[in-house]
Structure formats: C-alpha cells, structure tokens
Design a protein around this motif. Structure first.
Motif, mmCIF file in Angstrom:
data_model
loop_
_atom_site.group_PDB
_atom_site.id
_atom_site.type_symbol
_atom_site.label_atom_id
_atom_site.label_comp_id
_atom_site.label_asym_id
_atom_site.label_seq_id
_atom_site.Cartn_x
_atom_site.Cartn_y
_atom_site.Cartn_z
ATOM 1 N N ASP A 8 29.884 45.255 39.576
ATOM 2 C CA ASP A 8 31.039 45.030 38.782
ATOM 3 C C ASP A 8 30.886 44.595 37.483
ATOM 4 O O ASP A 8 29.387 45.129 36.945
ATOM 5 N N THR A 49 36.649 44.700 38.021
ATOM 6 C CA THR A 49 36.432 44.050 36.998
ATOM 7 C C THR A 49 35.941 42.400 37.057
ATOM 8 O O THR A 49 35.803 41.687 36.124
ATOM 9 N N GLY A 50 35.625 41.995 38.093
ATOM 10 C CA GLY A 50 35.182 40.563 38.517
ATOM 11 C C GLY A 50 33.755 40.461 38.040
ATOM 12 O O GLY A 50 33.087 41.414 37.538
ATOM 13 N N THR A 89 47.834 48.171 38.110
ATOM 14 C CA THR A 89 47.251 47.542 37.261
ATOM 15 C C THR A 89 48.031 46.526 36.516
ATOM 16 O O THR A 89 49.245 46.806 36.226
ATOM 17 N N GLU A 113 41.712 41.088 30.803
ATOM 18 C CA GLU A 113 41.432 42.489 31.498
ATOM 19 C C GLU A 113 42.438 42.993 32.114
ATOM 20 O O GLU A 113 42.671 42.781 33.374
ATOM 21 N N ALA A 116 42.572 45.145 35.368
ATOM 22 C CA ALA A 116 42.484 44.589 36.702
ATOM 23 C C ALA A 116 43.659 44.768 37.657
ATOM 24 O O ALA A 116 44.779 45.164 37.110
ATOM 25 N N THR A 117 43.452 45.235 38.590
ATOM 26 C CA THR A 117 44.614 45.355 39.715
ATOM 27 C C THR A 117 45.308 44.112 40.191
ATOM 28 O O THR A 117 44.685 43.055 40.182
ATOM 29 N N GLY A 120 43.243 42.587 43.036
ATOM 30 C CA GLY A 120 42.159 41.938 42.480
ATOM 31 C C GLY A 120 42.702 40.486 41.968
ATOM 32 O O GLY A 120 41.807 39.494 42.001
ATOM 33 N N ILE A 121 43.492 40.474 41.091
ATOM 34 C CA ILE A 121 43.765 39.366 40.454
ATOM 35 C C ILE A 121 44.406 38.333 41.467
ATOM 36 O O ILE A 121 43.897 37.231 41.494
ATOM 37 N N SER A 124 41.110 37.247 43.422
ATOM 38 C CA SER A 124 40.180 36.131 42.552
ATOM 39 C C SER A 124 40.491 34.845 42.050
ATOM 40 O O SER A 124 39.810 34.025 41.664
#
Length: 445
Positions: A8, A49-50, A89, A113, A116-117, A120-121, A124
């Motif tokens: 990542d 993107t983490g 995204t 960013e 980022a999907t 994922g957001i 995270s």
C-alpha cells in the motif's frame, strides 16, 4: 503456486496465494461463502491507498473490490442520495454528484486521496480536510449492505448498534458491499486562503483566534519541512506547478477554507480571517486568497501533495531497504497544548536527524507527524520515537490511531500501549463478527 505480492502507500509489503476480483456482488458473496467453508483467510482490498498495511495480505487470499463500481444519484422527498457500491472511488462520487444534481449538492467529507474507494474509506475511518465542519464519512451513510465472513448479507442502518462497530474496523469484521449516502447542499461561495507565516508561534496564535469562526470548513497545517519537500517536487506535479514559490522565509503554512451562501458573507469571513492574522502578529500581505472553484482546488491539491511527496520519498528508500515503511502518527490532541506539542515533535525529531514532515488537520486535533527514515537504523529509531508518543497520548486520554488506523504496521504498538479495555473491545468485536479469523488477518488484534 506462485504468490502475488502487494503493497500500500506505506510501502508495507505482503503476498497472497491468489487474487480474486469479482464483477458483481453475487460473485463476491459466493466466493466468500466458499472460502469460509474451506476456512481460507481473505484480505479485502480497495485501492490500497492506506498507510498501515490494512489491505495488504500476509496469508491466504486477496479480494479486490475495484469492479464493484456501480453508482447512481437519485432525489426523493428527503433530498439527494448516492447509491454506490464499495469499489466506487471518492473522485467518481464527487463527479457524479456534481453532474446529476447540476452542482447543487455534494459529498463534503472525502479524504484528500480521492482515488480511495468508498469501502476503503468506511473500513479505515479516513477523513478529509473538511471533517471539522461536516463530520466523518459514516455521518452521511444512512444504510449500508455488508457481507459477513460466512457470506451472509446484512443490511445495516445508521440507528442500529452494529453501525458504529463496523465503520473503522479495518476490514476485520465485515466486507462492505454498498452504501446509501446522503448528499448535502453545496455552498454557493467557497474561498481558500493560504496563510504564510515565518514562525510557528504566530501560526498557532492565528489558529487559536479562528477556531470558533462558524463559516470555516477546513484548517490545515504544514511545517517548514513539508513546504520544502513539496517545493522540490512541485514543478513535476501538474495540479500545483503553476502556483508561485512559497518563499524561503516562510516556515509555516495554514490553509483555511470558508463557505458562505452569499458573496458578501464570504467576503466578510475572508476579511475577518485577515484581521485575525494581523492580531496574531502575521502579515495579511503574505496570504494567498482564492475564490474560484479551480483556484481553490489548486490549494487543496497543494495540501494533498504533502502526502504524495512523503510517499515518494519513502518509496525511494524502500527499494533499497524493504523493511523501511512510512511511519505516521495521527493522535488527536486539544488546541490548548498545540504549541507545546509542536515544539516537542520538532525538537525530538531534529535531534534524531530523521527526515520528517508535520502536516494535517489543525482544526481536528492534529497535525500529524510523518517520518521518512533513510535506512534500517533510522527506521528502528523512528519506530521507538513514535511508540513513546503513542504511549504518552494514551496516558493523556487522547485519541490515537484515529484516522490512519492500526493495520499491521502499528499492531504491536497498539497492543503494547492501548488501555486494556480498548484492546479487549477490539478482540470482542472480532470474535463476535468473525470468530474463525477469516477476514483481514493480521490487522490490529
């Protein structure tokens, strides 16, 4: 079987036996059910993107959600909503909301960013620069569909107790499939002002004076090392290459964004900020004020360049020293001790000679420390320094690992320093949702 390797943005590396990229939710669900029966571990990935290794596999299989990217925007009697799958995204959501609502509505809390999907957001807990005003991602999710480790589908609404458990859980509990996201009215007038200061003390005084102003949507801090690093890369970054040089005498930048419903309101707020700059001992002539959408976007891009440049610097070293990853500290502290905190960070890191940048959400308890170790020895020393600060932050009852998460990079640091009640709660949730340890093994617990 040849293994597949991943990393990542932290440059943390791992590998999987196989990679599966489903094209539909039905394919994903069937795959998870099959692998759950076989008790094979699955690491869920968005856009990687983490910066803590959360989406990087250490065993088993990798499942990437990038093709689950369907989205539509619809209005009902309550307002505008985006119905989006987990692989959409942030950038696509932003574009679709603008187009379908004819620029009347927007989604206000995307991370810097934008590739980022959404899955994922959600996993995270990532935040954007506007969180001080608008809140976080989950504040706009009214409903989401998730897949459990057994392949069961659950609809979770904002008012259910499970809602708070799954957001920010780093993919350890469920796999996000889709979201119903509330859009809000877009402000008619947005200003971005980059305040340039020659010392930290003046910058902090300025931040204190503007903290309670109601039309401010973002306050972002960048230290001298961040400025120099961005300026080094700027000519090769198309989004910001046309901006003037910051100036060698400038030691601190504070980017402030405001929103208003009328031009007069926006101008009054800008005037108030310039007056606060004077009161703090700064020079308003050093401020860059921009009021068109294109100009404001360039200033946002400058702030985002801080993260990109740090990642590139770490990438250079990682090629020679694979064990060296990005080290970042994202504790949230009160504004009252901000000046002391910055002094502590700078003096400790200057003594260590570890290259570093300090930047982030000044209005939300930051900013954050980012280390760019040049070799293995510096990386070990940087890790020790970070752990000292993590321990102290927990002693001060500060929020730790609030935005970047724990993942695999900070797992041991979390387990050694977090209060027992916090660690036990993380373990309890994992056992409740995924007792077999199928999803994202190696994260946090």
């Amino acid at each position: 079987m040849e293994r597949i390797y991943f990393q990542d943005e932290s440059k943390y590396r791992g590998s999987a036996d196989a990679l599966f990229i489903p094209e539909t939710k039905e394919e994903l669900i069937a795959y998870v059910k099959e692998k759950s029966i076989q008790k094979e571990a699955i690491t869920i990935q968005g856009a990687l993107t983490g910066i803590t290794g959360s989406g990087v596999p250490v065993k088993g299989l990798a499942l990437k959600t990038e093709k689950l990217n369907r989205i539509y925007i619809q209005e009902d009697e309550k307002g505008w909503y985006a119905y989006a799958e987990a692989g959409v995204t942030g950038e696509k959501l932003e574009q679709m909301a603008s187009r379908e609502t004819k620029d009347a509505c927007f989604f206000p809390v995307l991370p810097t960013e934008k590739t980022a999907t959404l899955g994922g957001i959600a996993a995270s807990g990532a935040k954007g620069i506007h969180t001080r005003c608008y809140g976080g991602f989950k504040d706009y999710v009214e409903q989401c569909q998730v897949c459990t480790a057994k392949g069961d589908i659950i609809e979770v609404t904002w008012d259910m107790p499970e809602f708070g458990e799954i957001f920010g859980s780093e993919g350890m509990l469920v796999l996000f499939l889709s979201f119903k996201i509330r859009l809000i009215k877009k402000p008619q007038h947005i200003w971005g002002i980059l305040f340039r200061f020659t010392d930290d003390r003046t910058a902090v005084r300025f931040a204190e004076r503007i903290e309670e102003r109601q039309h401010i949507t973002a306050v972002e801090y960048m230290d001298k090392h961040t400025i120099r690093l961005i300026e080094t890369y700027k000519k090769n970054m198309s989004a910001i290459s046309s901006l003037p040089d910051i100036g060698e005498q400038i030691q601190v930048l504070i980017y402030v964004e405001t929103a208003g419903e009328s031009e007069e309101e926006a101008e009054e707020e800008a005037a108030g900020l310039l007056e606060a700059c004077i009161e703090a001992g700064g020079d308003p002539e050093d401020a860059w004020a921009m009021c068109t959408e294109e100009e404001v976007e360039r200033l946002r891009a400058y702030r985002h360049a801080a993260s990109e440049c740090v990642n590139m610097e770490v990438g250079k070293v990682n090629g020679q020293y694979p064990e060296v990853c990005k080290l970042s500290l994202d504790t949230t502290r009160s504004l009252t001790d901000r000046e002391t905190l910055l002094d502590e960070y700078q003096s400790r890191l200057d003594k260590s000679n570890i290259p570093h940048c300090i930047f982030g959400h000044f209005g939300e308890g930051g900013p954050y420390v980012n280390l760019m170790a040049k070799d293995s020895a510096q990386y070990k020393e940087g890790t020790r320094i970070m752990e000292e600060w993590v321990h102290k932050a927990y002693e001060d009852s500060a929020e730790v690992f609030g935005e970047h998460g724990v993942g695999k990079l900070k797992k041991e640091m979390f387990q050694r320093n977090a209060p027992e009640v916090i660690v036990k709660e993380a373990v309890r949730r994992k056992q409740k949702w995924d007792p077999e340890g199928i999803l994202n093994p190696g994260n946090m617990v």
